[in-house]
Enzyme design. Sequence first.
Site, PDB file in Angstrom:
ATOM      1  N   HIS A   1     -86.432-125.987  -2.984  1.00  0.00           N
ATOM      2  CA  HIS A   1     -85.395-126.823  -2.317  1.00  0.00           C
ATOM      3  C   HIS A   1     -84.167-126.717  -2.261  1.00  0.00           C
ATOM      4  CE1 HIS A   1     -84.016-130.889  -1.869  1.00  0.00           C
ATOM      5  NE2 HIS A   1     -84.499-131.083  -0.696  1.00  0.00           N
TER       6      HIS A   1
ATOM      7  N   ARG B   1     -86.166-125.970  10.072  1.00  0.00           N
ATOM      8  CA  ARG B   1     -88.140-126.620   9.061  1.00  0.00           C
ATOM      9  C   ARG B   1     -87.787-128.182   9.486  1.00  0.00           C
ATOM     10  NH1 ARG B   1     -85.898-123.054   5.282  1.00  0.00           N
ATOM     11  NH2 ARG B   1     -87.342-121.582   4.916  1.00  0.00           N
TER      12      ARG B   1
ATOM     13  N   ARG C   1     -89.835-125.220  13.968  1.00  0.00           N
ATOM     14  CA  ARG C   1     -91.103-124.990  13.650  1.00  0.00           C
ATOM     15  C   ARG C   1     -92.124-126.494  13.333  1.00  0.00           C
ATOM     16  NH1 ARG C   1     -91.568-121.685   7.879  1.00  0.00           N
ATOM     17  NH2 ARG C   1     -90.850-123.889   6.696  1.00  0.00           N
TER      18      ARG C   1
ATOM     19  N   GLY D   1     -91.514-114.732   7.826  1.00  0.00           N
ATOM     20  CA  GLY D   1     -91.441-115.284   7.148  1.00  0.00           C
ATOM     21  C   GLY D   1     -91.813-114.776   5.512  1.00  0.00           C
ATOM     22  N   THR D   2     -90.699-113.988   5.660  1.00  0.00           N
ATOM     23  CA  THR D   2     -90.805-113.151   3.865  1.00  0.00           C
ATOM     24  C   THR D   2     -91.151-113.678   2.334  1.00  0.00           C
ATOM     25  OG1 THR D   2     -88.209-112.802   4.110  1.00  0.00           O
ATOM     26  CG2 THR D   2     -89.961-110.872   5.398  1.00  0.00           C
ATOM     27  N   ASN D   3     -90.898-115.139   2.649  1.00  0.00           N
ATOM     28  CA  ASN D   3     -91.129-115.772   1.366  1.00  0.00           C
ATOM     29  C   ASN D   3     -92.563-115.738   1.162  1.00  0.00           C
ATOM     30  OD1 ASN D   3     -88.569-116.706   1.713  1.00  0.00           O
ATOM     31  ND2 ASN D   3     -88.471-118.306   2.198  1.00  0.00           N
ATOM     32  N   ASP D   4     -93.482-116.362   2.308  1.00  0.00           N
ATOM     33  CA  ASP D   4     -95.213-116.645   2.061  1.00  0.00           C
ATOM     34  C   ASP D   4     -95.647-114.810   1.991  1.00  0.00           C
ATOM     35  OD1 ASP D   4     -95.131-118.828   1.559  1.00  0.00           O
ATOM     36  OD2 ASP D   4     -95.263-119.359   3.914  1.00  0.00           O
TER      37      ASP D   4
ATOM     38  N   CYS E   1     -87.300-114.586   9.624  1.00  0.00           N
ATOM     39  CA  CYS E   1     -86.040-115.900   9.346  1.00  0.00           C
ATOM     40  C   CYS E   1     -86.933-116.606   7.433  1.00  0.00           C
ATOM     41  CB  CYS E   1     -86.676-117.670   9.901  1.00  0.00           C
ATOM     42  SG  CYS E   1     -88.545-117.715   9.821  1.00  0.00           S
TER      43      CYS E   1
END
Length: 756
Positions: A399, A493, A540, A658-661, A708
């Site tokens: 965050h 988001r 989203r 969503g490459t973070n996940d 993203c």
Amino acid sequence: MAVVWLDDVRADDLDLVGGKGASLGELTGAGLPVPPGFVVTASTYRAFIEDAGIDDELFSAVEVDHEDSAALKQAHETAHNLIMGTPMPEDVREEILDAYRSIGDGDAFVAVRSSATAEDLPDASFAGQQETFLNVTEEELLESVKACWASLFSERAIYYRNRKGFPHDKVDIAVVVQQMVDSEKSGVMFTRHPSTGEKKVIIEAAWGLGEAVVSGTVSPDNYVVNRESGDVETATIADKKTMCVRDEETGQTVDREVPNEKRHDRVLTDGEVARLLELGELVEDHYETPQDVEWAVYDGDVYMLQSRPITTISEDANGDDGANERTRSDGVSDDVLMRGLGASPGIASGRARIVTKLDHLDQVAEGDIIVTEMTMPDMVPAMKRAAGIVTDEGGMTSHAAIVSRELGVPAVVGTGDATTTIDDGDIITIDGDKGTIREGEEPEEKQRQPVEEARPKTPVKPMTATEVKVNVSIPEAAERAAATGADGVGLLRIEHMVLTLGKTPERYIEQNGERAYVDEIVSGVREVAEEFYPRPVRVRTLDAPTDEFRQLEGGENEPREHNPMLGYRGIRRGLDNPSIFRLELQAFRRLFDMGYDNVEVMFPLVNDAEDVLRAKEHMIEAGIDPDKREWGVMIETPAAALSIRELADAGIDFASFGTNDLTQYTLAVDRNNEHVANIYDELHPAVLKLIGDTIEACRETGVKTSICGQAGSKPKMAQFLVEKGVSSISANIDAVRDVQHEVKRVEQRLLLDSVR
Ligand code: PEP
Ligand code: MG
């Protein structure tokens, strides 16, 4: 004459030898060390198709509707078969083989590369495919030359030329045949800083052949060299896991693990850096413009493999070493108090305010630096006042990192123990690029807001075929985001809006009613949709992890989960408890009714077609016509990537990585766990494979692709995606400009490769 030697070629022989051949000939002529070779000329190709009488058939076969992927595939196959199935005239064969036999000892391994020409270069991008065959021997040489000719008709090249209305019969192709340099080390060199234009040479270097560096599959060492003094100002030694080498037995190029003892070793010696610098000066002088050079070291000698102008230096860069300097000349000095991850760029000094409880927030004054364990949504107003942000915990997608980037506030996250190391009231300086915290105050003129803040409000935006969008999480950042000139919002988001309410949706609705909850979402989204109208804004639906929502009022009712990242979040939560999900969709419906037809709906964390069909059903129930609105899904799990064809059948318009996940689920690395942060790698070959295959399937099924996740802000990922043909890239506000330039650079390279 079917072939000409590089020694006899000059820059203005473009029509004869294509762009690559002309550039190599020019370098050879300038006395630079280029591996020996020759070019099978463009007129040889032209004579081949005309004398065999296949030209008319070839050109009419590729006049197809470029949006029809089946027709495109058929056109490619017909053209390819025509060329490969037509025998090469005997005299041409002999001439090519004779030339080959006079390279080296007559049995050299050679690189065979296409080098296309065009009568007119179109000003807009039209990428094609460049064919390269490495480690070719006499046996495969002639077929490789023909394969290069056929590469003029790859699906991608046909697609781009048809889309741009560029006539196929105006493009010819030459083929460069050059002795292979069995590089022990290789990489790229920019004779100036590629975005700021500073007079510094930037060198990237890795073990083995250059393919690994150019394709981005290895993190190379990075050297910043002062051009005046020749000093290496910074040498960042990377963990180089893989290298590209020639297999001794098969002669093929293969990926190998770098032996453990070399992984962390510095690749370049001082002597090699000095030699590269010398060659960099020569090549820049020769072309009278900054150059981007591919080089290799073999047997102690440095060779130049390619050189092109740097196209990314921004128009407003002044090229001096002053205000634009991103690398401080004092480097890593002793007064570094502590380190973390540079999460939001810029340098700021101020009074540290240790924030341990929410009720300390009012003590954060304008210009203070917030030092806290982890930021929370309630802190956003204080974060706006702050000059900088430091956290103990969290990574680049936490965050704190996301919000500080959007607010344009420098931040260093994941320091471990800043709240106990720094005292409240201390004057500190944080560097959000390097991730350092120092004691004391930096002189005013050295403090710096994020880079794009210092740039003109209406930036000169490079035109790119690939759209470059921006991520937004807090509506307050919309104006700043829109000012980047991005082509739209790739991810808005909703959860940050909900978190700002300070209550779980259930509690908020209990106290204020459903209508008020829908209003909150409508007003947050509307702020962004209005700012960007008519540019598209991809919104989203809620992705609410239980651990984040537990902090909110009403959070005591959130399920306790052993591993929230694998738990009750994303679409699975929405589908399990539609009472909240339904309201989000009502908010979309209201926005559409209000005329915000630029809003697009995106579902998070889907696994398969069943998830998508159920979500679509809810959309229809909320009065949204899926055939009239743009809607799609995030690709955040390997399951989603592997089910992409079924998702396409379910009717999605787009798929956004969503490459973070996707990284955490592919590598089994918790993205919030600092103990495994060193193996969290968005450019891991397995992640790239899932992405590459998904893009290919989407191209075949007419689904748009996008990224993203945080990795979209990384130039290497942007390079990979553009090469794969992604439709759009969404980056953080501070990275949009660099990504625009990187995309432009890669597109130009593809364009040049297609016409050389
Ligand atoms: C992602 O997973 O890459 C993504 C953009 O979603 P989030 O970071 O919100 O999980
Ligand atoms: Mg995600």
